[in-house]
Write an enzyme that holds these catalytic residues in place. Structure first.
Site, PDB file in Angstrom:
ATOM      1  N   CYS A 162       0.721  -1.124  -0.030  1.00 51.07           N
ATOM      2  CA  CYS A 162      -0.002  -0.042  -0.037  1.00 51.07           C
ATOM      3  C   CYS A 162       0.975   1.292  -0.036  1.00 51.07           C
ATOM      4  O   CYS A 162       0.251   2.461  -0.006  1.00 51.07           O
ATOM      5  CB  CYS A 162      -1.003   0.028   1.203  1.00 51.07           C
ATOM      6  SG  CYS A 162      -1.980  -1.469   1.417  1.00 51.07           S
ATOM      7  N   HIS A 302      -3.092   7.942   5.713  1.00 50.49           N
ATOM      8  CA  HIS A 302      -3.082   6.568   5.300  1.00 50.49           C
ATOM      9  C   HIS A 302      -4.466   6.035   5.722  1.00 50.49           C
ATOM     10  O   HIS A 302      -5.114   5.769   4.887  1.00 50.49           O
ATOM     11  CB  HIS A 302      -2.160   5.672   5.704  1.00 50.49           C
ATOM     12  CG  HIS A 302      -2.023   4.418   5.215  1.00 50.49           C
ATOM     13  ND1 HIS A 302      -1.948   4.243   4.088  1.00 50.49           N
ATOM     14  CD2 HIS A 302      -2.073   3.100   5.903  1.00 50.49           C
ATOM     15  CE1 HIS A 302      -1.847   2.775   3.675  1.00 50.49           C
ATOM     16  NE2 HIS A 302      -2.142   1.993   4.830  1.00 50.49           N
ATOM     17  N   GLU A 313      -1.305   5.259  13.449  1.00 48.18           N
ATOM     18  CA  GLU A 313      -1.097   6.624  12.806  1.00 48.18           C
ATOM     19  C   GLU A 313      -1.205   7.716  13.705  1.00 48.18           C
ATOM     20  O   GLU A 313      -0.448   8.745  13.457  1.00 48.18           O
ATOM     21  CB  GLU A 313      -1.844   6.411  11.315  1.00 48.18           C
ATOM     22  CG  GLU A 313      -1.565   7.676  10.265  1.00 48.18           C
ATOM     23  CD  GLU A 313      -2.255   7.478   9.130  1.00 48.18           C
ATOM     24  OE1 GLU A 313      -1.735   8.280   8.392  1.00 48.18           O
ATOM     25  OE2 GLU A 313      -3.047   6.651   9.021  1.00 48.18           O
ATOM     26  N   LYS A 332      -9.792   8.063   1.923  1.00 54.35           N
ATOM     27  CA  LYS A 332     -10.175   6.612   1.729  1.00 54.35           C
ATOM     28  C   LYS A 332     -11.462   6.633   2.253  1.00 54.35           C
ATOM     29  O   LYS A 332     -12.414   5.480   1.961  1.00 54.35           O
ATOM     30  CB  LYS A 332      -9.438   5.880   2.402  1.00 54.35           C
ATOM     31  CG  LYS A 332      -7.903   5.335   1.667  1.00 54.35           C
ATOM     32  CD  LYS A 332      -7.176   4.552   2.667  1.00 54.35           C
ATOM     33  CE  LYS A 332      -5.667   4.250   2.011  1.00 54.35           C
ATOM     34  NZ  LYS A 332      -4.651   5.494   2.277  1.00 54.35           N
ATOM     35  N   HIS A 337      -9.710   1.820  -0.272  1.00 53.23           N
ATOM     36  CA  HIS A 337      -8.410   1.486  -0.354  1.00 53.23           C
ATOM     37  C   HIS A 337      -8.274   1.079  -1.610  1.00 53.23           C
ATOM     38  O   HIS A 337      -8.245   0.104  -1.914  1.00 53.23           O
ATOM     39  CB  HIS A 337      -7.955   0.684   0.810  1.00 53.23           C
ATOM     40  CG  HIS A 337      -6.458   0.660   1.151  1.00 53.23           C
ATOM     41  ND1 HIS A 337      -5.494   1.321   0.307  1.00 53.23           N
ATOM     42  CD2 HIS A 337      -5.828   0.116   2.007  1.00 53.23           C
ATOM     43  CE1 HIS A 337      -4.490   1.188   0.826  1.00 53.23           C
ATOM     44  NE2 HIS A 337      -4.542   0.344   1.823  1.00 53.23           N
ATOM     45  N   PHE A 396       1.701  -3.253   4.031  1.00 57.65           N
ATOM     46  CA  PHE A 396       2.232  -4.526   4.567  1.00 57.65           C
ATOM     47  C   PHE A 396       3.892  -4.917   4.407  1.00 57.65           C
ATOM     48  O   PHE A 396       4.354  -4.602   3.163  1.00 57.65           O
ATOM     49  CB  PHE A 396       1.435  -5.676   3.981  1.00 57.65           C
ATOM     50  CG  PHE A 396      -0.011  -5.652   4.429  1.00 57.65           C
ATOM     51  CD1 PHE A 396      -0.545  -5.055   5.372  1.00 57.65           C
ATOM     52  CD2 PHE A 396      -1.066  -6.649   3.556  1.00 57.65           C
ATOM     53  CE1 PHE A 396      -1.886  -5.281   5.996  1.00 57.65           C
ATOM     54  CE2 PHE A 396      -2.099  -6.533   3.895  1.00 57.65           C
ATOM     55  CZ  PHE A 396      -2.670  -5.943   5.152  1.00 57.65           C
TER      56      PHE A 396
END
Length: 409
Positions: A162, A302, A313, A332, A337, A396
């Site tokens: 991502c 994010h 975050e 998002k 996403h 990830f």
């Protein structure tokens, strides 16, 4: 003297619109692009919705061309076409070896790979398409864009889950800063809203299962969030060396001011809970941009809407900004996403916020979470002067990428 890198073109394919204008209008209005999936069977899937893109056919692509190209590459080509057109560039006026492409994908042609896997299982190896590999690999979008435009300079694809789109833009800017290119098309693309893709993320318990209200499923920083929403799309920027853009009289849309990247080195999917890796990436980006925390006027989070990412975050933000916390929103909440395309699409949102002095909202924020205390732009857009905007992407594998755009002047 360090070469300044400017933006002269932008392109978007997304669940809320397939042009920059439509995308931005939807974001500012707080419109969700998440809806029930109707183009494949979902009855046996835990999540039956996603960020689906309306049909995209890049100019000049025939039906045969489309059949030979995975959807993620089609989206990348369309976004790149938009960005190139806006930039006003003509390859005949350029040295093609000074023009490159850096467009990545978190997963690549997952639809192609799945379909050919089924074909292999049912009919054996002789029935596998010779296009399986060129359609499925994650670098093919970059290759196809270069072929379409005749760009013979640096060409590659970053794959960092991502964080892909943000890394691609940052790395492309680095190629220009170090004199290896004058022009780079940079961004990310994804087309993972498939039965296979949804099943995989559902098995990880990573995606929302709010099937009764898809448009309310993506709810970053809300206490009742239950996972992210899988979406498709692409975002591409045209980056140029400042002196090159000025010589040809280009309209400059903004500047890539700074980039920071780190690795959590912690877990294959979970982030470090204290947010230290993300915080360090932000500090590096600020240092490269020669900016202080209080200079950031908008932070595009994010903000995936998962239980673990959002509080982490927030901790990273409090560590870096403290009392100087900028206005925050996760777009998002509207787009879902886009995985490897997310950072690129969000880069466009940052540049538009700078251009128009409007911060898009974080919709579906209904119940505050005491672990996610932020200066959140909740549910409605906010007018504000935005000279610097920061966007973070976290992938990830522990990948952290932070990028800062600023008003050109």
């Amino acid at each position: 003297m360090i070469t300044r890198v400017v933006v002269t073109g932008m392109g978007v394919v997304s669940p809320v619109g397939n042009t920059v204008a439509a995308f931005w209008e939807a974001l500012c209005a707080g419109c969700s692009g998440i809806r029930a999936i109707t183009h494949f069977e979902t009855a046996d899937l835990p999540a039956r919705f996603g960020g689906v893109v309306e049909e995209v056919v890049p100019e000049g692509m025939t039906g045969k061309d489309l059949r030979r190209t995975d959807r993620y590459s089609v989206y990348a080509i369309e976004a790149a076409d938009q960005a190139w057109k806006q930039s006003g560039l003509e390859i005949d006026a350029e040295n093609p070896y000074r023009c490159g492409v850096l467009v990545g994908s978190g997963i690549g042609g997952i639809e192609t790979i799945h379909d050919e896997g089924v074909n292999f299982h049912l009919h054996g190896p002789k029935r596998i398409s010779p296009l399986m590999v060129p359609k499925g690999v994650a670098n093919m979008a970059s290759g196809l864009i270069a072929i379409r435009r005749g760009l013979q300079g640096p060409n590659k694809a970053v794959v960092t889950a991502c964080a892909t789109g943000t890394h691609c833009i940052g790395d492309a800017a680095g190629l220009i800063r170090t004199g290896k290119a004058d022009i780079m098309l940079a961004g990310g693309a994804e087309a993972s809203v498939t039965r296979f893709g949804i099943a995989g993320f559902a098995a990880m318990r990573a995606i929302s299962r709010r099937n009764d209200a898809p448009d309310r499923a993506s709810r970053p920083f809300d206490k009742d969030r239950d996972g992210f929403v899988l979406s498709d799309g692409a975002g591409v920027l045209v980056l140029e060396a400042e002196d090159h853009a000025r010589r040809r009289g280009a309209t400059i849309l903004g500047e890539v001011a700074g980039m920071g990247e780190t690795c959590d080195a912690f877990h294959i999917t979970a982030p470090r809970e204290d947010g230290s890796g993300a915080a360090e990436a932000m500090r590096v980006a600020l240092a490269e941009a020669r900016a202080n925390p209080e200079d950031i006027h908008y932070y595009n989070a994010h903000g995936t809407s998962t239980q673990h990412n959002d509080p982490m975050e927030c901790r990273a933000l409090r560590t870096v900004f403290g009392e100087a916390m900028p206005p925050v929103s996760s777009t998002k909440s509207m787009t879902g996403h886009l995985l490897g395309a997310a950072g690129a699409v969000e880069a466009v949102a940052c540049l538009l916020a700078i251009r128009d002095g409007v911060i898009p909202p974080n919709i579906n924020y209904e119940t505050p979470d005491p672990e996610c205390v932020l200066n959140l732009v909740a549910n409605q857009a906010r007018e504000a002067r935005v000279a610097f905007a920061m966007s973070n992407s976290l992938g990830f594998g522990g990948h952290n990428a932070s990028i800062i755009f600023k008003n050109y002047g």
